[in-house]
Enzyme design. Structure first.
Site, short mmCIF file in Angstrom:
data_model
loop_
_atom_site.label_atom_id
_atom_site.label_comp_id
_atom_site.label_asym_id
_atom_site.label_seq_id
_atom_site.Cartn_x
_atom_site.Cartn_y
_atom_site.Cartn_z
N SER A 238 -9.70 1.47 3.15
CA SER A 238 -8.90 2.26 2.25
C SER A 238 -7.82 1.47 1.50
O SER A 238 -7.18 1.98 0.61
CB SER A 238 -8.22 3.39 3.04
N SER B 34 -9.78 -1.01 7.26
CA SER B 34 -9.28 -0.83 5.89
C SER B 34 -8.58 -2.02 5.26
O SER B 34 -8.29 -1.98 4.07
CB SER B 34 -8.33 0.36 5.84
N LYS C 67 0.86 -1.20 0.00
CA LYS C 67 0.00 0.00 0.00
C LYS C 67 0.89 1.24 0.00
O LYS C 67 1.93 1.26 0.67
CB LYS C 67 -0.89 -0.04 1.25
N1 GLN Z 1 -12.99 3.61 6.83
C1 GLN Z 1 -12.33 3.95 8.05
C2 GLN Z 1 -11.98 5.42 8.06
O1 GLN Z 1 -12.18 6.04 7.06
C3 GLN Z 1 -11.13 3.08 8.23
C4 GLN Z 1 -9.90 3.60 7.60
C5 GLN Z 1 -8.74 2.70 7.82
O2 GLN Z 1 -8.86 1.63 8.41
N2 GLN Z 1 -7.59 3.17 7.39
O3 GLN Z 1 -11.50 5.93 9.04
#
Ligand code: GLN
Length: 452
Positions: A128, A152, A53
């Site tokens: 994400s 994410s 990532k």
């Molecule tokens: N969707 C969650 C957020 O936007 C999780 C993001 C993540 O785990 N990086 O905070």
């Protein structure tokens, strides 16, 4: 054919696949470097290709976090996980698309444009770490790393039909992971099978003196993570809560629960502690932490600089031009949450609620080996469906964020498909540092082949 020739063949076929893919999951590759690298066949990850990532530092490679602000930034050092993967002879073949600074649940907030779901290009891959999930699902690599602050890794793994692990907080070094919310962030693993997952976990887990929150808790010998075995006592969702979950997900949940009952697993219906407060608690705390973490991206210390007549305007213009709308929303809200007068009303209250949630889960884990629940309440949604409704986007994490509040490990496992061929995922949540429970359970379910 010598092993290096077969490796070359594998890399060249993956390179072609990436070029032909239309999910927009990979933002850049490094096959040129990988091809000139010497790999020792003794390494435990020899022959495995791994995509990373774009918020995890690789020396001399771009590290953009899919943000306009960092689009020309290169990392001068390796994250600890990268050093460990290299030492185990893994081939790091490229970097994956994501939501800007890992803030999002759909991988649509990206400098590079949206990631698309390989099962249906009109739908999101989840976020994400959507690029990592889509790439593994399509076979563009063997394994990928992502980051999980509130779901994410697990949510995109569920949307793309693969395994996704969020390890216990502190289990895998965060050194070299660009911080989003430091008391929640974990580096996670995405793979097509549980064996690859265990092999990578065994390489990257364990204490690192470069990360002050890294744990000294013992990592077991790999053979214990490769065993299979169903847990004895498993917490499952109360029927009332399942009424908010898509019918086809509930049907597959019941298929797995029937299998467990037949195998004498004791299933205990539970309430998820303070479930209705988790989303609010999570977003108050993570936005506060993010507003502080992202203050370094000011065009002077980090990030592209807008030329202006004085320092304040340079900061303002660099940040206004550099950050996208979701990141701005979180920095502004987080700054408000931490401002005098509101700190006690929001931030310190949320910290107390977090503690209460953790205590209730500790009570559950004193009686249960793990909790088994859906990862998401619905399968992948259409691109743009939640983009102008942040609350809807935040609510899509309702089953994943509680786990980050308590720091426990959680593993998404593929759990069949809907009639429209969209993947379904379930998560096994364990007590802190008990990843072996998750792996053994997952190995057993993988063998049972309930959805083939
Ligand atoms: N969707 C969650 C957020 O936007 C999780 C993001 C993540 O785990 N990086 O905070």
């Amino acid at each position: 054919m010598s092993s290096s020739n077969s490796l070359k063949k594998k890399f060249s076929s993956e390179k072609k696949k990436i070029a032909a893919s239309n999910t927009n999951s990979v933002v850049r590759t490094r096959f040129d470097k990988v091809l000139s690298q010497k790999f020792s066949s003794d390494g435990s990850l020899y022959g495995k290709s791994i995509l990373i990532k774009d918020n995890i530092a690789i020396k001399d490679e771009e590290l953009t976090c899919a943000s306009n602000l960092l689009k020309s930034y290169k990392s001068p050092y390796n994250a600890t996980v990268i050093d460990r993967l290299n030492d185990a002879s893994a081939a790091i073949t490229g970097q994956t698309n994501m939501d800007e600074f890992a803030m999002g649940s759909s991988s649509e907030y990206s400098l590079y444009g949206s990631v698309k779901n390989p099962y249906d290009l009109k739908r999101v891959a989840g976020g994400s770490s959507g690029g990592s999930a889509a790439a593994v699902s399509e076979g563009l690599c063997d394994i990928a790393l992502g980051s999980d602050t509130g779901g994410s890794v697990r949510q995109p793994a569920a949307f793309c039909g693969i395994y996704g692990l969020k390890p216990t907080y502190g289990r895998v070094s965060r050194y070299g992971l660009v911080s989003h919310a430091s008391s929640f962030d974990t580096i996670g693993i995405l793979s097509k099978n549980i064996s690859d997952m265990v092999d990578v976990f065994s390489v990257i887990a364990g204490f690192d003196s470069k990360d002050a929150t890294s744990s000294k808790e013992k990592v077991l010998n790999k053979k214990y993570y490769h065993q299979h075995g169903l847990p004895k006592n498993v917490g499952i969702l109360k029927r009332e809560v399942l009424s908010d979950v898509d019918n086809e997900i509930v049907e597959n949940y019941d298929i797995i629960l029937d299998f467990l009952r037949k195998n004498k697993v004791n299933l205990v219906e539970i309430e998820l502690p303070y479930f209705e407060y988790c989303i609010a608690t999570y977003y108050i705390l993570t936005m506060a932490e993010a507003s502080s973490n992202l203050s370094r991206f000011d065009g002077i210390r980090y990030g592209s600089r807008e030329k202006a007549s004085n320092l304040d305007t340079t900061y303002t213009q660099s940040r206004s031009k550099g950050f996208g709308p979701e990141v701005k929303r979180r920095i502004i809200t987080g700054t408000y949450i931490l401002s005098s007068g509101y700190y006690d009303a929001y931030y310190s209250k949320a910290l107390k609620v977090r503690r209460l949630i953790k205590e209730e889960y500790n009570k559950l884990f004193s009686k249960l080996d793990c909790i088994f629940i859906p990862t998401t309440a619905s399968p992948s949604f259409h691109l743009k469906a939640n983009l102008d409704d942040p609350m809807k986007m935040y609510l899509s994490d309702m089953f994943t964020v509680p786990v980050n509040l308590i720091g426990s490990p959680s593993l998404n496992i593929p759990g069949g498909e809907t009639k429209k061929n969209l993947p379904i995922g379930f998560q096994i949540v364990g007590d802190s540092f008990k990843e072996e429970t998750l792996f053994r359970f997952a190995h057993s379910l993988e063998r049972a082949k309930l959805f083939e």
